[in-house]
Scaffold this motif. Structure first.
Motif, PDB file in Angstrom:
ATOM      1  N   THR A 135       5.950 -24.499 -10.047  1.00 47.58           N
ATOM      2  CA  THR A 135       5.874 -24.694 -11.478  1.00 47.58           C
ATOM      3  C   THR A 135       4.894 -25.697 -11.956  1.00 47.58           C
ATOM      4  OG1 THR A 135       7.718 -26.364 -11.512  1.00 47.58           O
ATOM      5  CG2 THR A 135       8.417 -24.063 -11.566  1.00 47.58           C
ATOM      6  N   LEU A 153      13.328 -24.092  -0.152  1.00 41.15           N
ATOM      7  CA  LEU A 153      12.303 -23.159  -0.883  1.00 41.15           C
ATOM      8  C   LEU A 153      12.075 -23.920  -2.145  1.00 41.15           C
ATOM      9  CD1 LEU A 153      13.062 -19.592  -0.470  1.00 41.15           C
ATOM     10  CD2 LEU A 153      11.413 -20.869   1.092  1.00 41.15           C
ATOM     11  N   GLN A 154      10.913 -24.165  -2.723  1.00 41.38           N
ATOM     12  CA  GLN A 154      10.785 -24.568  -3.976  1.00 41.38           C
ATOM     13  C   GLN A 154       9.781 -23.458  -4.520  1.00 41.38           C
ATOM     14  OE1 GLN A 154       8.439 -28.108  -4.685  1.00 41.38           O
ATOM     15  NE2 GLN A 154       9.605 -28.579  -6.561  1.00 41.38           N
ATOM     16  N   SER A 161      10.062 -28.261 -13.849  1.00 43.48           N
ATOM     17  CA  SER A 161      10.349 -27.606 -12.723  1.00 43.48           C
ATOM     18  C   SER A 161      11.531 -26.697 -12.276  1.00 43.48           C
ATOM     19  CB  SER A 161       9.956 -28.580 -11.305  1.00 43.48           C
ATOM     20  OG  SER A 161      11.251 -29.514 -11.437  1.00 43.48           O
ATOM     21  N   SER A 162      12.533 -27.128 -13.183  1.00 46.08           N
ATOM     22  CA  SER A 162      13.903 -26.469 -13.200  1.00 46.08           C
ATOM     23  C   SER A 162      13.895 -25.004 -13.702  1.00 46.08           C
ATOM     24  CB  SER A 162      14.649 -27.346 -13.734  1.00 46.08           C
ATOM     25  OG  SER A 162      16.220 -26.561 -13.849  1.00 46.08           O
ATOM     26  N   GLY A 164      21.854 -29.010  -9.455  1.00 48.84           N
ATOM     27  CA  GLY A 164      21.163 -28.615  -8.343  1.00 48.84           C
ATOM     28  C   GLY A 164      22.152 -28.920  -7.096  1.00 48.84           C
ATOM     29  N   VAL A 187      20.604 -20.081  -0.627  1.00 50.05           N
ATOM     30  CA  VAL A 187      21.480 -20.808  -1.445  1.00 50.05           C
ATOM     31  C   VAL A 187      21.134 -21.487  -2.669  1.00 50.05           C
ATOM     32  CG1 VAL A 187      23.237 -22.785  -0.925  1.00 50.05           C
ATOM     33  CG2 VAL A 187      22.282 -21.240   0.645  1.00 50.05           C
ATOM     34  N   PHE A 188      21.961 -21.245  -3.811  1.00 51.09           N
ATOM     35  CA  PHE A 188      21.205 -22.022  -4.926  1.00 51.09           C
ATOM     36  C   PHE A 188      22.411 -22.884  -5.560  1.00 51.09           C
ATOM     37  CE2 PHE A 188      19.330 -17.831  -4.443  1.00 51.09           C
ATOM     38  CZ  PHE A 188      18.189 -17.959  -4.469  1.00 51.09           C
ATOM     39  N   GLU A 190      23.731 -25.228 -12.247  1.00 50.88           N
ATOM     40  CA  GLU A 190      22.989 -25.302 -13.246  1.00 50.88           C
ATOM     41  C   GLU A 190      22.379 -26.563 -13.753  1.00 50.88           C
ATOM     42  OE1 GLU A 190      25.504 -23.218 -12.970  1.00 50.88           O
ATOM     43  OE2 GLU A 190      25.148 -21.230 -14.123  1.00 50.88           O
ATOM     44  N   ARG A 229      13.577 -29.747  -6.944  1.00 52.99           N
ATOM     45  CA  ARG A 229      13.071 -31.179  -6.855  1.00 52.99           C
ATOM     46  C   ARG A 229      12.664 -31.422  -5.365  1.00 52.99           C
ATOM     47  NH1 ARG A 229      17.758 -34.829  -8.623  1.00 52.99           N
ATOM     48  NH2 ARG A 229      18.793 -32.604  -8.417  1.00 52.99           N
ATOM     49  N   LEU A 231      18.816 -20.334 -13.363  1.00 52.01           N
ATOM     50  CA  LEU A 231      19.471 -19.979 -11.964  1.00 52.01           C
ATOM     51  C   LEU A 231      18.995 -18.741 -11.838  1.00 52.01           C
ATOM     52  CD1 LEU A 231      21.166 -20.510  -9.505  1.00 52.01           C
ATOM     53  CD2 LEU A 231      23.393 -20.030 -11.111  1.00 52.01           C
TER      54      LEU A 231
HETATM   55  N1  SAH Z   1      18.567 -29.572 -13.001  1.00 53.39           N
HETATM   56  C1  SAH Z   1      18.586 -29.178 -11.417  1.00 53.39           C
HETATM   57  C2  SAH Z   1      18.323 -27.696 -11.450  1.00 53.39           C
HETATM   58  C3  SAH Z   1      19.372 -26.619 -11.610  1.00 53.39           C
HETATM   59  S1  SAH Z   1      18.854 -25.219 -11.615  1.00 53.39           S
HETATM   60  C4  SAH Z   1      17.601 -29.787 -10.722  1.00 53.39           C
HETATM   61  O1  SAH Z   1      16.675 -30.626 -11.456  1.00 53.39           O
HETATM   62  O2  SAH Z   1      17.709 -29.901  -9.460  1.00 53.39           O
HETATM   63  C5  SAH Z   1      19.848 -23.955 -10.846  1.00 53.39           C
HETATM   64  C6  SAH Z   1      19.360 -23.800  -9.210  1.00 53.39           C
HETATM   65  O3  SAH Z   1      18.188 -22.956  -9.524  1.00 53.39           O
HETATM   66  C7  SAH Z   1      18.823 -25.131  -8.576  1.00 53.39           C
HETATM   67  O4  SAH Z   1      19.751 -25.522  -7.675  1.00 53.39           O
HETATM   68  C8  SAH Z   1      17.883 -24.048  -7.498  1.00 53.39           C
HETATM   69  O5  SAH Z   1      18.829 -23.203  -6.670  1.00 53.39           O
HETATM   70  C9  SAH Z   1      17.402 -23.074  -8.438  1.00 53.39           C
HETATM   71  N2  SAH Z   1      16.034 -23.374  -8.805  1.00 53.39           N
HETATM   72  C10 SAH Z   1      15.655 -23.700 -10.148  1.00 53.39           C
HETATM   73  N3  SAH Z   1      14.541 -24.235 -10.310  1.00 53.39           N
HETATM   74  C11 SAH Z   1      13.997 -24.032  -8.980  1.00 53.39           C
HETATM   75  C12 SAH Z   1      12.686 -24.105  -8.315  1.00 53.39           C
HETATM   76  N4  SAH Z   1      11.503 -24.579  -9.287  1.00 53.39           N
HETATM   77  N5  SAH Z   1      12.642 -24.103  -7.138  1.00 53.39           N
HETATM   78  C13 SAH Z   1      13.569 -23.563  -6.253  1.00 53.39           C
HETATM   79  N6  SAH Z   1      14.607 -23.327  -6.800  1.00 53.39           N
HETATM   80  C14 SAH Z   1      14.945 -23.730  -8.082  1.00 53.39           C
END
Ligand code: SAH
Length: 260
Positions: free
Chosen positions: A141, A137-138, A146-147, A124, A117-118, A121, A87, A150
């Protein structure tokens, strides 16, 4: 990875992962892309049986993982801390894609420690953890979903880094980039100083400091940069305490950098 030292200087940090299966899959993805340094920050209870199952041939990465009480401790010795987020909110505006940023990660990892760093689930990375990161970084998608899972997010980031190994020219040698430890000390001094000079009050300090952090994180701060900023904070702090803006330099060592 073709260069051992580069791979050794890049660590994957998982903040409070919830599912052992995902941690195992992250190890497998790291093994596929030639990385082996896994760090878990603020670990909870993980199903290690699931983790071992999903790690497959990369169990040694799982077994040699390290743990830290929180993200700051996990990246204390890192000069570059790359957070990942699905996000883009208020504090996440200056993000790049793994493809854009992979060459910089490699360049930094030649002689400095780099963390990717991540987040957990469910939610985030939170704002406190994102504040510690020097870059965001994003992974692109479609807008509505967008999620990523992991371990799939880890795989995409590491794949982009893997692709640039070999086709990569280092940029010119610069002053060393500051570590998290040094940067955090500087932000502490700025926070105190900005309250002393009346720029912000206690109730807005967290919010204002997020903005200050983002400004100072737009380019990599070198050790010299941070020392200058510490010198500014120290001097303003003393000036404010003495009740006058213009005062003599307080600290010979910190001001040396400014003058040189
Ligand atoms: N529900 C959370 C996402 C968690 S997914 C949210 O909406 O923010 C778990 C981790 O995967 C995230 O914290 C991030 O580190 C990584 N991740 C998932 N989707 C991503 C994306 N589109 N871009 C970058 N990192 C992502």
């Amino acid at each position: 990875m073709s260069e051992m030292n580069v791979a050794d200087n890049i660590r994957v940090v998982l903040v409070s992962p919830l599912y052992g299966g995902n941690v195992g899959s992250v190890c497998r993805a790291m093994g596929n892309m030639g990385l082996s340094r896994l760090m878990i920050a603020a670990p909870g209870n993980l199903d290690m049986g699931e983790a071992r199952k999903m790690a497959c041939h990369a169990r040694d990465i799982l077994e040699s993982r390290r743990e830290a009480p929180d993200l700051k401790a996990a990246v204390a010795d890192c000069a570059v801390v790359v957070g990942t987020s699905a996000r883009l909110g208020l504090y996440r505006a200056h993000s790049s894609t793994p493809r854009e940023f992979a060459p910089e990660i490699l360049n930094a990892a030649r002689d400095r420690q780099v963390a990717i760093v991540f987040g957990p689930e469910d939610n985030g990375l939170g704002n406190d953890d994102l504040a510690v990161c020097t870059h965001i970084l994003q992974i692109p998608t479609v807008a509505g979903l967008s999620s990523l899972n992991l371990s799939q997010a880890v795989l995409i980031c590491l794949y982009e880094i893997f692709l640039v190994v070999g086709s990569f020219e280092p940029s010119e040698e610069k002053a060393p980039v500051a570590t998290t430890d040094l940067r955090e000390r500087m932000f502490e001094m700025w926070r105190e100083m900005l309250m002393d000079v009346g720029f912000m009050k206690d109730d807005m300090a967290d919010h204002m400091m997020m903005g200050i952090r983002r400004v100072f994180s737009r380019g990599a701060l070198t050790t010299d940069d941070v020392r200058i900023l510490m010198g500014v904070a120290r001097q303003a702090h003393h000036a404010a305490r003495r009740g006058k803006a213009a005062s003599e330099p307080q600290d010979e060592i910190e001001n040396e950098v400014v003058q040189s």
